[in-house]
Design an enzyme around this catalytic site. Structure first.
Site, PDB file in Angstrom:
ATOM      1  N   ASP A 183       0.743  -1.386  -0.269  1.00 32.97           N
ATOM      2  CA  ASP A 183      -0.067  -0.073  -0.058  1.00 32.97           C
ATOM      3  C   ASP A 183       0.757   1.275  -0.082  1.00 32.97           C
ATOM      4  O   ASP A 183       0.964   2.062   0.790  1.00 32.97           O
ATOM      5  CB  ASP A 183      -1.210  -0.142   1.346  1.00 32.97           C
TER       6      ASP A 183
HETATM    7  N1  LIG Z   1       6.087   4.597  13.604  1.00 29.37           N
HETATM    8  C1  LIG Z   1       5.215   5.716  13.230  1.00 29.37           C
HETATM    9  N2  LIG Z   1       5.691   7.052  13.412  1.00 29.37           N
HETATM   10  C2  LIG Z   1       4.936   8.071  13.014  1.00 29.37           C
HETATM   11  N3  LIG Z   1       3.821   8.181  12.468  1.00 29.37           N
HETATM   12  C3  LIG Z   1       3.426   6.932  12.115  1.00 29.37           C
HETATM   13  C4  LIG Z   1       4.003   5.587  12.440  1.00 29.37           C
HETATM   14  N4  LIG Z   1       3.240   4.530  12.109  1.00 29.37           N
HETATM   15  C5  LIG Z   1       2.189   4.979  11.703  1.00 29.37           C
HETATM   16  N5  LIG Z   1       2.217   6.384  11.527  1.00 29.37           N
HETATM   17  C6  LIG Z   1       1.029   7.397  11.100  1.00 29.37           C
HETATM   18  O1  LIG Z   1       0.003   6.534  11.186  1.00 29.37           O
HETATM   19  C7  LIG Z   1      -0.780   6.511   9.771  1.00 29.37           C
HETATM   20  C8  LIG Z   1      -1.485   5.236   9.969  1.00 29.37           C
HETATM   21  O2  LIG Z   1      -0.765   4.153  10.158  1.00 29.37           O
HETATM   22  P1  LIG Z   1      -0.513   2.910   9.082  1.00 29.37           P
HETATM   23  O3  LIG Z   1       0.552   1.862   9.808  1.00 29.37           O
HETATM   24  O4  LIG Z   1      -0.345   3.444   7.819  1.00 29.37           O
HETATM   25  O5  LIG Z   1      -1.858   2.206   9.356  1.00 29.37           O
HETATM   26  P2  LIG Z   1      -3.029   1.916   8.419  1.00 29.37           P
HETATM   27  O6  LIG Z   1      -2.769   2.657   7.008  1.00 29.37           O
HETATM   28  O7  LIG Z   1      -3.182   0.331   8.159  1.00 29.37           O
HETATM   29  O8  LIG Z   1      -4.364   2.592   9.001  1.00 29.37           O
HETATM   30  C9  LIG Z   1       0.374   6.534   8.849  1.00 29.37           C
HETATM   31  O9  LIG Z   1      -0.138   7.047   7.550  1.00 29.37           O
HETATM   32  C10 LIG Z   1       1.352   7.575   9.705  1.00 29.37           C
HETATM   33  O10 LIG Z   1       0.905   8.809   9.284  1.00 29.37           O
HETATM   34 MG   LIG Z   2      -1.066   3.096   6.158  1.00 28.98          MG
END
Ligand SMILES: Nc1ncnc2c1ncn2[C@@H]1O[C@H](COP(=O)(O)OP(=O)(O)O)[C@@H](O)[C@H]1O
Ligand SMILES: [Mg+2]
Length: 256
Positions: A176
């Site tokens: 993704d």
């Molecule tokens: N380790 C991290 N540090 C800072 N921001 C993060 C981190 N992991 C995720 N995020 C933020 O949170 C959002 C959602 O997390 P993500 O892992 O992409 O989950 P999903 O897309 O499945 O909801 C990301 O787009 C990013 O902006």
């Molecule tokens: Mg994401």
């Protein structure tokens, strides 16, 4: 355990009520399964906001920890069938354990990813639910947040391309690769969200990843001033992607 998850001595696996969890004891000693519950952090006054999106990503911050807690949840049409339950196949194939394993491995390979702290699944008949905790990358902004504020320099676009190339050269096919999963910080560019990502032999999936990112950028640019995302920006990204990687010896020489 370490034969299946060659993750280093600080990684522990614990059986929990109805499931199991992995955690890195070097980052979180005596990790408690309650730490996967946003309510636990809310009670302590340590919930520090949520990420935009599906609403299942929470930031938790307190003495000695600055983490991102994510509950696995489906998006789109599938969410109507089952919001957060996935079909059980095996422990290694659970979303949280698979994402943990890949992210941990990428981190150890020196790639710019969040450090995984803990992951768990809880079984429920033939299904399971899952959660993962990573260290928060801060200060960072997602590419979406950054573009909503201002245009980026061409050099930033070049470094985004170069960053993606490093992952692709290791065979990481991002399931993704959109602008929400590209984070920009003072120290450089990071990729997040390795749910369903796989290591693959070279192939057309590389172009597929780039096309997905391009579509995501087009979607975000719609409604923003035209100069926020231009053809020159995209070509700078592709230019960075196409630059041959710097061999380690040359990289060391360049630093001196
Ligand atoms: N380790 C991290 N540090 C800072 N921001 C993060 C981190 N992991 C995720 N995020 C933020 O949170 C959002 C959602 O997390 P993500 O892992 O992409 O989950 P999903 O897309 O499945 O909801 C990301 O787009 C990013 O902006
Ligand atoms: Mg994401």
């Amino acid at each position: 355990m370490n034969a299946i998850w060659p993750l280093g001595p600080s990684v522990k696996r614990l059986t929990t009520a109805g499931g199991a969890m992995l955690y890195n004891a070097a980052l979180a000693r005596n990790f408690n399964p309650a730490w996967f519950e946003p309510g636990f952090w809310a009670q302590r006054g340590e919930l520090a906001g949520a990420a935009l999106g599906r609403g299942t990503t929470h930031f938790v911050r307190g003495a000695g920890h600055d983490w991102v807690l994510r509950h696995y949840r489906r998006g789109g049409v599938a969410a109507r069938l089952s919001e957060d339950r996935y079909l059980w196949r095996s422990e290694q194939r659970t979303r949280p354990f698979a994402e943990w394993a890949l992210t941990h491995r990428l981190h150890r390979a020196g790639l710019p990813v969040p450090v995984p702290v803990a992951a768990r699944y809880v079984r429920d008949g033939r299904a399971y639910r899952g959660d993962i905790i990573t260290e928060r990358l801060a200060p960072t902004w997602s590419l979406v947040e950054a573009l909503r504020i201002d245009a980026l320099s061409l050099l930033t676009w070049v470094s985004i391309g170069r960053c993606i190339r490093r992952f692709h050269d290791l065979g990481v096919c991002h399931a993704d690769l959109n602008a929400h999963n590209v984070l920009l910080g003072e120290e450089g560019v990071y990729l997040v969200d390795f749910d369903r990502c796989r290591l693959r032999a070279d192939g057309l999936w590389r172009d597929g990843n780039l096309v997905r990112l391009r579509r995501s950028l087009d979607k975000i640019a719609y409604g923003l001033p035209a100069e926020r995302f231009t053809d020159a920006d995209w070509h700078a990204l592709l230019g960075g992607y196409r630059q041959p990687p710097v061999p380690p010896a040359d990289a060391a020489a360049q630093r001196t």
